[in-house]
Design a protein around this motif. Structure first.
Motif, PDB file in Angstrom:
ATOM      1  N   ALA A  87       7.248  -6.034  -3.261  1.00 24.41           N
ATOM      2  CA  ALA A  87       6.994  -4.542  -2.768  1.00 24.41           C
ATOM      3  C   ALA A  87       7.137  -4.786  -1.333  1.00 24.41           C
ATOM      4  O   ALA A  87       6.832  -5.694  -0.904  1.00 24.41           O
ATOM      5  CB  ALA A  87       5.916  -3.831  -3.167  1.00 24.41           C
ATOM      6  N   ASP A  88       7.521  -3.735  -0.391  1.00 22.80           N
ATOM      7  CA  ASP A  88       7.444  -3.714   0.985  1.00 22.80           C
ATOM      8  C   ASP A  88       6.110  -3.368   1.702  1.00 22.80           C
ATOM      9  O   ASP A  88       5.723  -3.893   2.655  1.00 22.80           O
ATOM     10  CB  ASP A  88       8.664  -2.889   1.570  1.00 22.80           C
ATOM     11  CG  ASP A  88      10.066  -3.296   1.070  1.00 22.80           C
ATOM     12  OD1 ASP A  88      10.467  -4.837   1.179  1.00 22.80           O
ATOM     13  OD2 ASP A  88      10.633  -2.711   0.396  1.00 22.80           O
ATOM     14  N   GLN A  89       5.512  -2.595   1.028  1.00 24.59           N
ATOM     15  CA  GLN A  89       4.183  -2.115   1.302  1.00 24.59           C
ATOM     16  C   GLN A  89       3.509  -1.664   0.198  1.00 24.59           C
ATOM     17  O   GLN A  89       4.030  -1.062  -0.746  1.00 24.59           O
ATOM     18  CB  GLN A  89       4.387  -0.875   2.397  1.00 24.59           C
ATOM     19  CG  GLN A  89       4.735  -1.438   3.611  1.00 24.59           C
ATOM     20  CD  GLN A  89       4.415  -0.171   4.650  1.00 24.59           C
ATOM     21  OE1 GLN A  89       4.446   1.155   4.281  1.00 24.59           O
ATOM     22  NE2 GLN A  89       4.070  -0.280   5.823  1.00 24.59           N
ATOM     23  N   VAL A 127      -1.151  -2.687   3.289  1.00 28.10           N
ATOM     24  CA  VAL A 127      -1.623  -1.654   4.212  1.00 28.10           C
ATOM     25  C   VAL A 127      -2.587  -0.802   3.873  1.00 28.10           C
ATOM     26  O   VAL A 127      -2.703  -0.258   2.667  1.00 28.10           O
ATOM     27  CB  VAL A 127      -0.153  -0.956   4.844  1.00 28.10           C
ATOM     28  CG1 VAL A 127       0.905  -2.044   5.310  1.00 28.10           C
ATOM     29  CG2 VAL A 127       0.488  -0.227   3.909  1.00 28.10           C
ATOM     30  N   PRO A 128      -3.726  -0.154   4.847  1.00 27.74           N
ATOM     31  CA  PRO A 128      -4.230   0.873   4.533  1.00 27.74           C
ATOM     32  C   PRO A 128      -3.593   2.144   4.211  1.00 27.74           C
ATOM     33  O   PRO A 128      -4.140   2.945   3.178  1.00 27.74           O
ATOM     34  CB  PRO A 128      -5.129   1.076   5.724  1.00 27.74           C
ATOM     35  CG  PRO A 128      -4.532   0.309   7.091  1.00 27.74           C
ATOM     36  CD  PRO A 128      -3.568  -0.673   6.351  1.00 27.74           C
ATOM     37  N   VAL A 129      -2.455   2.477   4.866  1.00 27.49           N
ATOM     38  CA  VAL A 129      -1.596   3.884   4.691  1.00 27.49           C
ATOM     39  C   VAL A 129      -0.270   3.329   4.845  1.00 27.49           C
ATOM     40  O   VAL A 129       0.124   2.629   5.583  1.00 27.49           O
ATOM     41  CB  VAL A 129      -2.107   4.694   5.699  1.00 27.49           C
ATOM     42  CG1 VAL A 129      -1.113   6.248   5.404  1.00 27.49           C
ATOM     43  CG2 VAL A 129      -3.457   5.093   5.954  1.00 27.49           C
ATOM     44  N   PRO A 133       5.517   1.435  10.565  1.00 22.40           N
ATOM     45  CA  PRO A 133       6.932   0.780  10.834  1.00 22.40           C
ATOM     46  C   PRO A 133       7.799   0.592   9.838  1.00 22.40           C
ATOM     47  O   PRO A 133       8.998   0.235  10.114  1.00 22.40           O
ATOM     48  CB  PRO A 133       6.613  -0.551  11.608  1.00 22.40           C
ATOM     49  CG  PRO A 133       5.551  -1.068  11.364  1.00 22.40           C
ATOM     50  CD  PRO A 133       4.638   0.029  10.673  1.00 22.40           C
ATOM     51  N   TRP A 134       7.383   0.602   8.525  1.00 24.30           N
ATOM     52  CA  TRP A 134       8.109   0.431   7.354  1.00 24.30           C
ATOM     53  C   TRP A 134       8.839   1.662   7.125  1.00 24.30           C
ATOM     54  O   TRP A 134       8.024   2.639   6.412  1.00 24.30           O
ATOM     55  CB  TRP A 134       7.556  -0.158   6.201  1.00 24.30           C
ATOM     56  CG  TRP A 134       8.752  -0.891   5.355  1.00 24.30           C
ATOM     57  CD1 TRP A 134       9.239  -0.256   4.233  1.00 24.30           C
ATOM     58  CD2 TRP A 134       9.283  -2.157   5.467  1.00 24.30           C
ATOM     59  NE1 TRP A 134      10.241  -0.938   3.713  1.00 24.30           N
ATOM     60  CE2 TRP A 134      10.322  -2.092   4.415  1.00 24.30           C
ATOM     61  CE3 TRP A 134       9.214  -3.120   6.364  1.00 24.30           C
ATOM     62  CZ2 TRP A 134      11.022  -3.364   4.331  1.00 24.30           C
ATOM     63  CZ3 TRP A 134      10.007  -4.239   6.241  1.00 24.30           C
ATOM     64  CH2 TRP A 134      11.086  -4.259   5.189  1.00 24.30           C
ATOM     65  N   PRO A 135      10.157   1.929   7.054  1.00 27.75           N
ATOM     66  CA  PRO A 135      10.558   3.328   6.575  1.00 27.75           C
ATOM     67  C   PRO A 135      10.640   3.482   5.002  1.00 27.75           C
ATOM     68  O   PRO A 135      10.691   2.310   4.248  1.00 27.75           O
ATOM     69  CB  PRO A 135      12.015   3.462   7.226  1.00 27.75           C
ATOM     70  CG  PRO A 135      12.493   1.921   7.231  1.00 27.75           C
ATOM     71  CD  PRO A 135      11.179   1.151   7.505  1.00 27.75           C
ATOM     72  N   GLU A 181      12.089   7.754   8.201  1.00 27.11           N
ATOM     73  CA  GLU A 181      10.769   7.292   9.186  1.00 27.11           C
ATOM     74  C   GLU A 181       9.728   8.260   8.997  1.00 27.11           C
ATOM     75  O   GLU A 181       9.940   9.434   9.532  1.00 27.11           O
ATOM     76  CB  GLU A 181      11.302   7.186  10.467  1.00 27.11           C
ATOM     77  CG  GLU A 181      12.306   6.094  10.794  1.00 27.11           C
ATOM     78  CD  GLU A 181      13.118   6.031  11.765  1.00 27.11           C
ATOM     79  OE1 GLU A 181      12.877   6.893  12.721  1.00 27.11           O
ATOM     80  OE2 GLU A 181      14.033   5.260  11.992  1.00 27.11           O
ATOM     81  N   VAL A 182       8.744   8.022   8.106  1.00 30.18           N
ATOM     82  CA  VAL A 182       7.788   8.802   7.831  1.00 30.18           C
ATOM     83  C   VAL A 182       6.283   8.021   8.477  1.00 30.18           C
ATOM     84  O   VAL A 182       6.429   7.030   8.094  1.00 30.18           O
ATOM     85  CB  VAL A 182       7.243   9.187   6.452  1.00 30.18           C
ATOM     86  CG1 VAL A 182       6.240  10.060   6.099  1.00 30.18           C
ATOM     87  CG2 VAL A 182       8.586   9.798   5.933  1.00 30.18           C
ATOM     88  N   ASP A 183       5.581   8.780   9.305  1.00 32.86           N
ATOM     89  CA  ASP A 183       4.545   8.013  10.007  1.00 32.86           C
ATOM     90  C   ASP A 183       3.355   7.658   9.091  1.00 32.86           C
ATOM     91  O   ASP A 183       3.303   6.246   9.181  1.00 32.86           O
ATOM     92  CB  ASP A 183       4.045   9.001  11.246  1.00 32.86           C
ATOM     93  CG  ASP A 183       4.822   8.534  12.271  1.00 32.86           C
ATOM     94  OD1 ASP A 183       5.434   7.471  12.429  1.00 32.86           O
ATOM     95  OD2 ASP A 183       4.903   9.568  13.403  1.00 32.86           O
TER      96      ASP A 183
END
Ligand code: 5RP
Length: 230
Positions: A87-89, A127-129, A133-135, A181-183
């Protein structure tokens, strides 16, 4: 890529092997982490271990074939004991962003066909959320793709057509990828549904409520997190 990350990937990949029973039908993910898992699986197969696998990309299929891991037919119906993928995140709710390698569509189909979906990552992926920076990679059909992009912008999210060496990247299914790109993705299920509701979108890289277990490889060794049963 740091050596620590590489070591984490290897440790996570190799640790996943303990969850593969002899005779298993298994989904093989795509990427540099799952490569360690597949190589370790190949060693076991060489020693007589029996599995049948469905790969999530041409790249993984080639690697599996090289290692003599028997493959299930691409156009078959599979009921998999488990699937193992990177996975990426990964967030604290076991939700994922995937598709950095462009294989998200087949990866999601395979994950959905598995009783257990095991995610292997190095600790830099936790990551927490979810979000920038990962789209979020979104697979779209080439026909009218700028219209699809405009609809995504209408939801408030800019996106970039994925290119490599100045060439538009094509997925194994011949589609394009928009990196959206979602923050801060607080509600991954809603964002997943919103993206998939747009005409031209085939699938997106948010994996929601699919993960059974995350194996994290880090400086402290292996950490295994099991998603509570729902
Ligand atoms: C490919 C993926 C990969 O699992 C993800 O990009 C992680 O890759 P890596 O293990 O190389 O960091 O989703 O589409």
């Amino acid at each position: 890529m740091t050596q620590i990350q590489e070591d984490g990937k290897r440790a996570a990949g190799e640790a996943a092997l303990q969850y593969v029973p002899d005779g298993a039908l298994i989904g093989l993910g795509t990427g540099s982490t799952v490569k360690y898992f597949i190589m370790a699986l190949g060693e076991k197969v060489k020693a007589g271990f029996r599995v049948q696998a469905i790969p999530t990309s041409q790249a993984t299929a080639h690697l599996a074939q090289k290692l003599n891991i028997p493959l299930l037919p691409f156009e078959g119906e599979w009921e998999l004991d488990l699937a193992v993928d990177g996975a990426d995140q990964v967030d604290s709710q076991f939700q994922l962003i995937k598709g950095g390698g462009g294989a998200l569509l087949r990866e999601k189909i395979v994950a959905a066909a598995a009783r257990q979906f095991i995610v292997i990552v190095d600790e830099a992926k936790c990551v927490p959320v979810l979000g920038m920076p990962w789209p979020i990679p979104v697979e779209v059909i080439p026909f009218g793709w700028p219209n699809t992009q405009r609809h995504i912008l209408g939801l408030g999210w800019a996106s970039k057509l994925r290119k490599k060496n100045n060439e538009v990247v094509r997925t194994d299914e011949g589609n394009f990828i928009l990196d959206v790109e979602v923050d801060r993705i607080e509600d991954a299920g809603t964002v997943e549904a919103q993206l998939n509701g747009i005409p031209g979108v085939v699938e997106n890289g948010l994996f929601v409520n699919q993960t059974s277990m995350v194996i994290v490889g880090g400086t402290q060794g292996i950490h295994i997190k099991k998603r509570p049963a729902h």
